[in-house]
Design a protein around this motif. Sequence first.
Motif: not given
Length: 476
Positions: A39, A13, A25-26
Amino acid sequence: MSADNNLDLVIRHADVVTASDRFRCDIGVRGGKIVALGHGLASARQEVDASGLLALPGGVDGHCHLDQPMPDGLRMADDFFTGTRAAACGGTTTVIPFAAQEKGHSLKAAVADYHRRADGRAVIDYAFHLIVADPTPAVLHDELPALIRQGYSSFKVYMTYDDLKLSDRQMLEVLDVARQHGALVMVHAENADCISWLTDRLVGEGRIAPRFHGLARPAVVEREATHRAISFAELVDVPILIVHVSGKEAIEQIRWAQGRGLKILAETCPQYLYLTAEDMGLPGEDGSEGGYEGAKCVCSPPPRDPENQAAVWRALTNGVFSVFSSDHAPFRFDDPHGKKPGGKEQPFHHIPNGVPGIETRLPLLFDGVRRGLLSLHQFVELTSYRPARLYGLYPRKGTIAIGADADIVLWDPMRKVRIANGNLHHAVDYTPYEGMEVTGWPMTTFSRGEMIVRNGEYLEPSAGRGKFLEAGLPEL
């Protein structure tokens, strides 16, 4: 989400901000590198939730002094361990201090000595600038070109300080080497003879308190030297970077040169945004006007006035400046090897120049984002992206992108902090920013994917985990 044993770390996150983009995004990390942005990344050995925080590229401090050899019994408070520890706690993941040549000595020997000082000490990655103080034929024709090829692609020259200054002819010779080999020259621009003349007059009149340091180095001596350095760069046809610009008069010279199409770059520092000449005239412990407490803020060029502060902020916003550095010069105040040489209060011209700021550099500038003085993207550009490019470290450093080192800092943009030296991690016994409140603070710092600061707590990573970086040629 399935487990992916190939990922060492996922930051989930993340609200990622780079010099040009912002996205959620991750972030997946493996082997110290960013390998995935997306994601719903698979789980990893370590997971960190970045909700509510900004994910920024780790800061690149392109101008700081750590354990630099000093004359006359002086000693810097921070070595490569304490200095890089403080940098990491302030959101900086790469530092570039100076391997300084002494007159009469080899530049190559200075680099070897500086490696000895850094080895086994740094907790974050580092590169070296060079300081060229004695450009002999051997240095110009042999040592300097060889060092540029070996990853030391930027060097600093001085137009002031008796033990460092170069003549105009020497300046031209060093600039010519930079032009031939694609290196970048950083210039400390102040007129040495003007400073010497003014200093002699002030001392002769008994005006020796710290506050007179500013009168010995008025804006005109910086303006003249800046114009002269620009003229040298134009003559040789080579880019230069004017360091620690203090106010509007030098800014006007730089803007004029940039408007003519000359590749003149510039840097400024926190002291020119937050300190003024009045800080060098702080009352003494006995309440006397112009006491020795002002020595804490003695640096060169000196802080000026609120009008000049405003001019520096504007120049940060409108693109005159390329980089924002700390110019961390860590001398303890109550120390016979620091601001009180020999254990005594000294006339202003014997006070070691410089202020600490390696840990507070980023929060002080970030507060300007909160006040609407610059954008988040400008913040990243000035403190990470542009110094990485200018000093040959991009794209390994300076951005959040696949393939870059996982140097990532999670920022709380709403956290209010009142700066106090007791909460900082350098080895200096004061900060000139004591009591100032800023909004926005680095909470968690990753260096090549290793968490070394968590929620503001330094995690005691191994001294010596920081790697030396061979710099490529500047990307202007």
